[in-house]
Design a protein around this motif. Sequence first.
Motif, PDB file in Angstrom:
ATOM      1  N   UNK A  21       0.748  -1.154  -0.186  1.00 24.73           N
ATOM      2  CA  UNK A  21      -0.004  -0.017   0.205  1.00 24.73           C
ATOM      3  C   UNK A  21       0.971   0.967  -0.163  1.00 24.73           C
ATOM      4  N   UNK A  22       1.962   1.075   0.683  1.00 28.30           N
ATOM      5  CA  UNK A  22       2.781   2.219   1.052  1.00 28.30           C
ATOM      6  C   UNK A  22       3.545   2.681  -0.460  1.00 28.30           C
ATOM      7  N   UNK A  23       3.965   1.602  -1.158  1.00 21.39           N
ATOM      8  CA  UNK A  23       4.584   1.527  -2.409  1.00 21.39           C
ATOM      9  C   UNK A  23       3.572   2.242  -3.427  1.00 21.39           C
ATOM     10  N   UNK A  24       2.472   1.760  -3.345  1.00 27.56           N
ATOM     11  CA  UNK A  24       1.353   2.181  -4.515  1.00 27.56           C
ATOM     12  C   UNK A  24       0.982   3.648  -4.035  1.00 27.56           C
ATOM     13  N   UNK A  25       0.961   4.166  -2.790  1.00 26.43           N
ATOM     14  CA  UNK A  25       0.682   5.500  -2.771  1.00 26.43           C
ATOM     15  C   UNK A  25       1.789   6.225  -3.231  1.00 26.43           C
ATOM     16  N   UNK A  26       2.829   5.966  -3.032  1.00 22.79           N
ATOM     17  CA  UNK A  26       3.752   6.974  -3.432  1.00 22.79           C
ATOM     18  C   UNK A  26       4.343   6.990  -4.904  1.00 22.79           C
ATOM     19  N   UNK A  27       3.978   5.679  -5.464  1.00 22.66           N
ATOM     20  CA  UNK A  27       4.015   5.710  -6.914  1.00 22.66           C
ATOM     21  C   UNK A  27       2.961   6.431  -7.565  1.00 22.66           C
TER      22      UNK A  27
END
Length: 66
Positions: A21-27
């Motif tokens: 989720x963190x990776x998706x958010x910042x991407x």
Amino acid sequence: MNPTAIFLPALAMAVLTFFVWWRMYFTRVGQMKRDRIHPQAVASSAQSTALLTDSRAADNFRNLFE
């Protein structure tokens, strides 16, 4: 056998889900800022598929819940 060992896979899955989720958010936020896409323009999954080019993290996040 340790009775609390049964909770370790659930904890690992929760940590993995949070990381994806963190990776998706910042991407997504990075691409939306770079391409100047308004957040309302990607309100539905069909709209986000059409506008956002990198969907690997979103696909992974969706698959974690299947």
